[in-house]
Design an enzyme around this catalytic site. Structure first.
Site, mmCIF file in Angstrom:
data_model
loop_
_atom_site.group_PDB
_atom_site.id
_atom_site.type_symbol
_atom_site.label_atom_id
_atom_site.label_comp_id
_atom_site.label_asym_id
_atom_site.label_seq_id
_atom_site.Cartn_x
_atom_site.Cartn_y
_atom_site.Cartn_z
ATOM 1 N N GLY A 189 0.622 -1.634 0.289
ATOM 2 C CA GLY A 189 0.026 0.048 -0.179
ATOM 3 C C GLY A 189 1.234 1.023 -0.257
ATOM 4 O O GLY A 189 2.131 1.411 0.366
ATOM 5 N N CYS A 202 5.219 -6.721 1.479
ATOM 6 C CA CYS A 202 5.885 -4.833 1.432
ATOM 7 C C CYS A 202 4.412 -4.167 2.898
ATOM 8 O O CYS A 202 4.969 -4.486 3.713
ATOM 9 C CB CYS A 202 4.961 -3.497 0.610
ATOM 10 S SG CYS A 202 6.269 -2.179 -0.149
ATOM 11 N N TYR A 203 3.526 -2.961 2.523
ATOM 12 C CA TYR A 203 2.711 -2.549 3.467
ATOM 13 C C TYR A 203 2.849 -3.604 4.359
ATOM 14 O O TYR A 203 2.647 -3.476 5.656
ATOM 15 C CB TYR A 203 2.034 -1.218 3.270
ATOM 16 C CG TYR A 203 1.391 -1.077 4.068
ATOM 17 C CD1 TYR A 203 1.715 0.705 4.812
ATOM 18 C CD2 TYR A 203 0.376 -1.412 4.825
ATOM 19 C CE1 TYR A 203 1.579 0.810 6.077
ATOM 20 C CE2 TYR A 203 -0.064 -1.116 5.573
ATOM 21 C CZ TYR A 203 0.025 0.397 6.418
ATOM 22 O OH TYR A 203 -0.868 0.936 7.382
ATOM 23 N N HIS A 262 8.051 -7.170 -4.007
ATOM 24 C CA HIS A 262 6.588 -8.083 -4.537
ATOM 25 C C HIS A 262 7.090 -9.506 -5.045
ATOM 26 O O HIS A 262 7.020 -9.120 -6.725
ATOM 27 C CB HIS A 262 5.792 -6.610 -5.324
ATOM 28 C CG HIS A 262 5.655 -5.749 -4.830
ATOM 29 N ND1 HIS A 262 4.194 -5.634 -4.242
ATOM 30 C CD2 HIS A 262 6.335 -4.396 -4.935
ATOM 31 C CE1 HIS A 262 4.246 -3.738 -4.013
ATOM 32 N NE2 HIS A 262 5.226 -3.765 -3.420
ATOM 33 N N GLU A 318 4.195 -10.328 -6.731
ATOM 34 C CA GLU A 318 3.083 -11.000 -8.053
ATOM 35 C C GLU A 318 2.923 -10.327 -8.832
ATOM 36 O O GLU A 318 2.237 -10.971 -9.998
ATOM 37 C CB GLU A 318 2.280 -10.260 -6.897
ATOM 38 C CG GLU A 318 1.771 -8.913 -7.124
ATOM 39 C CD GLU A 318 2.334 -8.171 -5.302
ATOM 40 O OE1 GLU A 318 3.479 -9.217 -5.013
ATOM 41 O OE2 GLU A 318 2.387 -7.410 -5.253
ATOM 42 N N GLY A 326 -22.176 -8.460 -24.946
ATOM 43 C CA GLY A 326 -20.905 -8.983 -24.803
ATOM 44 C C GLY A 326 -20.861 -9.313 -24.111
ATOM 45 O O GLY A 326 -21.089 -10.780 -23.633
ATOM 46 N N ASP A 369 -20.027 -10.823 -21.000
ATOM 47 C CA ASP A 369 -20.148 -10.824 -19.861
ATOM 48 C C ASP A 369 -21.796 -10.714 -19.404
ATOM 49 O O ASP A 369 -22.025 -12.192 -18.873
ATOM 50 C CB ASP A 369 -19.951 -8.879 -18.524
ATOM 51 C CG ASP A 369 -18.311 -8.573 -19.176
ATOM 52 O OD1 ASP A 369 -17.526 -9.821 -18.964
ATOM 53 O OD2 ASP A 369 -17.913 -7.598 -18.843
ATOM 54 N N SER A 395 -23.274 -12.505 -22.184
ATOM 55 C CA SER A 395 -23.990 -12.953 -22.457
ATOM 56 C C SER A 395 -23.661 -15.074 -21.575
ATOM 57 O O SER A 395 -24.401 -15.567 -21.880
ATOM 58 C CB SER A 395 -22.823 -13.467 -23.820
ATOM 59 O OG SER A 395 -23.222 -12.652 -24.631
ATOM 60 N N LYS A 418 -12.438 -10.836 -16.099
ATOM 61 C CA LYS A 418 -12.610 -11.745 -17.594
ATOM 62 C C LYS A 418 -11.906 -11.727 -18.205
ATOM 63 O O LYS A 418 -12.361 -12.641 -18.863
ATOM 64 C CB LYS A 418 -12.102 -9.505 -18.438
ATOM 65 C CG LYS A 418 -12.851 -9.250 -19.988
ATOM 66 C CD LYS A 418 -14.417 -9.476 -19.493
ATOM 67 C CE LYS A 418 -14.533 -8.286 -20.870
ATOM 68 N NZ LYS A 418 -15.312 -7.277 -20.463
#
Ligand code: XMP
Length: 509
Positions: free
Chosen positions: A51, A78-79, A165, A167, A221, A223, A225, A365
């Site tokens: 953060g 990290c934070y 990090h 990630e 679209g 989503d 569908s 997505k």
């Protein structure tokens, strides 16, 4: 499941992505989450994200320190690590100069989180504070030249801290480190797949909706569908989809969509032709925000009127995705400037007194695409590029008329055909044409022409928050331009948009 606590890092969605890529389910929650809620989620492990704050600032975000007594493994990044150290009796200090970028990590031994990681490996740093003194029971497990305590562990209590990090892709062994946490420390299993997700959500939807009726606004679209397909698998013809044709769609789109859903997927669909209503109300309107407001308003009216015809409907299904959910619950969201009003849609269900069903609200997505595949959605719909709700209206700069729509539709069809022919369709986030409100002089045969200009926009992006203009090959661009000018009457010039987002946006309006 793994619980990720969001301390405001720009990378917190990435942490979630990485965990899910390991087929482990996770959710992101703000640090204000109550201890009872954490316990009822029953996570196998906690990850405290990074953060922007300093732990010694007054307003720095904190979570109930009792999390460290729950006997659940915790990984602070990290934070998150600094919070853990500070809370458990260590000290954290500013490093003077922010450390940002690659650093070489010296790993003490190949065990714990560093199982399978070489003695020396690269890692990605981005911090202004560092741990100066460890709390009791913690030891250093890795260091870099500038950061002595780059990683720490209290093995007995299963508490771990990483200053770097894991990630981000710039930490090449980051995924190994996260896997070690998930599987060796937390004992997670690789069971989160789209197959299991589909099975569980279908059961959940059946439980929620039961024998009642549900309606859904279908846009074509991915989503909406996938949401339709999932709900249809769960409750069959209790689902009715409403598809509003606003006259602002691409060429042949409405017909194709109707056929796919009705014939191919056997889903109830009500097609509402509201083209005239939309186009009439848009007459004379040139301001983009007014266009959006008008389109949004008519959509709601048409949708409501149609929904009322479905007697006894109690649920409204929506294809809301996880990034929207995270954004709206983030403790650090704060008020952001309205750039385009589509970013603040909503209000439909409240007015309609329907209960919301949002089966995709924990998915990203690309997971929705995988789910679509799992459920048998046709490839064409799975890979369809995003298309804005106001459609071609915001790609016609200036007034939207039937004639200008017809020109843009043809241009757009040629463009997409060529993009697909050259194998670029899936590689691009979006590719489309914009009709400009100015004319230019040209020459065709021996004749002077004075006709429209279209701009081609093609971008790459992961999430539409940022985007790069696509470096399309010149021969493809040349081909697109030739075909458009030769085949579409009313266009005599094609230009290519080479701006990225920010500072430009993806759509021109
Ligand atoms: P911008 O233009 O803001 O677009 O960079 C980001 C993404 O959002 C889409 N977009 C919209 N979608 N209604 C929508 O449903 C809108 O009014 C709208 N405006 C932009 C755009 O296509 C891109 O994917």
């Amino acid at each position: 499941m793994i619980l990720i606590i969001d301390f405001g890092s720009q990378y917190n969605q990435l942490i979630a992505r990485r965990v899910r890529e390991c087929h482990v389910y996770c959710q992101i929650h703000p640090p204000t989450i109550a201890l009872d809620d954490i316990q009822s989620l029953d996570p196998k492990g906690l990850i405290l994200s990074g953060g922007p704050s300093s732990i010694y600032e007054n307003q720095s975000p904190r979570i109930d320190p009792a999390i460290f007594d729950l006997k659940i493994p915790v990984l602070g990044i990290c934070y998150g690590m600094q919070f853990m150290m500070d809370t458990l009796g260590g000290t954290v200090k500013g490093v003077g100069k922010r450390e940002y970028g690659f650093a070489e990590l010296q790993v003490k031994s190949q065990e714990g989180l560093f199982k399978g990681v070489a003695n020396k490996t690269k890692c990605w740093m981005s911090h202004g504070d560092a741990v100066e003194k460890l709390p009791r029971g913690f030891k250093i497990t890795a260091s870099t030249e500038n950061t002595k305590i780059a990683a720490t562990a209290h093995v007995k209590k299963n508490l771990f801290g990483l200053q770097f990090h894991p990630e981000v892709v710039h930490t090449p062994k980051g995924k190994t480190i996260l896997r070690n946490f998930l599987f060796d420390v937390c004992g997670c299993k690789h069971i989160w797949t789209m197959k299991s997700f589909a099975r569980d959500s279908i059961a959940q939807i059946q439980k929620t909706i039961g024998n009642k009726k549900v309606i859904l606004g279908l846009s074509g679209g991915i989503d909406s569908s996938v949401t339709a397909l999932l709900i249809h698998k769960a409750v069959g013809n209790k689902l009715t989809c409403i598809f509003v044709d606003n006259g602002l769609l691409r060429k042949d789109e409405a017909v194709k969509l109707k056929n796919t859903f009705k014939q191919h997927l056997n889903i109830n669909i009500r097609y509402v032709n509201a083209r005239n209503r939309f186009l009439n109300d848009l007459t004379g309107v040139t301001d983009p925000e007014r266009k959006r407001k008008i389109i949004g308003r008519i959509f709601i009216r048409v949708f409501e009127a149609e929904a009322k015809k479905i007697k006894g409907a109690e649920f409204l299904a929506q294809g809301t995705l996880y990034p929207d959910v995270i954004e709206s619950i983030s403790a650090f969201g704060g008020p952001t400037a309205v750039i385009k009003s589509h970013h603040n849609v909503g209000g439909l269900p409240k007015k309609m007194k329907l209960s919301l069903v949002e089966p995709l609200r924990y998915l990203f997505k690309d997971e929705v695409r995988l789910l679509g595949k799992e459920l048998g959605l046709p490839e064409e719909l799975i890979w369809r590029q995003p298309f804005p709700g106001p459609g071609l209206a915001i790609r016609i700069i200036g007034e939207v008329t039937r004639q200008r729509l017809a020109i843009l539709r043809e241009v757009d069809a040629v463009l997409l055909e060529e993009i697909k022919n050259y194998g670029y369709y899936k590689k691009l986030w979006q590719s489309f044409a914009v009709l400009l409100p100015i004319k230019s002089v040209g020459i065709m045969g021996d004749q002077r022409t004075y006709e429209n200009i279209v701009a081609i926009r093609a971008v790459t992006s992961k999430d539409a928050m940022t985007a790069d203009w696509a470096k399309l090959p010149h021969n493809l661009l040349g081909h697109i331009s030739n075909r458009i000018i030769n085949e579409v009457r009313g266009v005599n010039r094609v230009v290519y948009d080479i701006s990225s987002k920010p500072p430009s946006t993806i759509e021109w309006e």
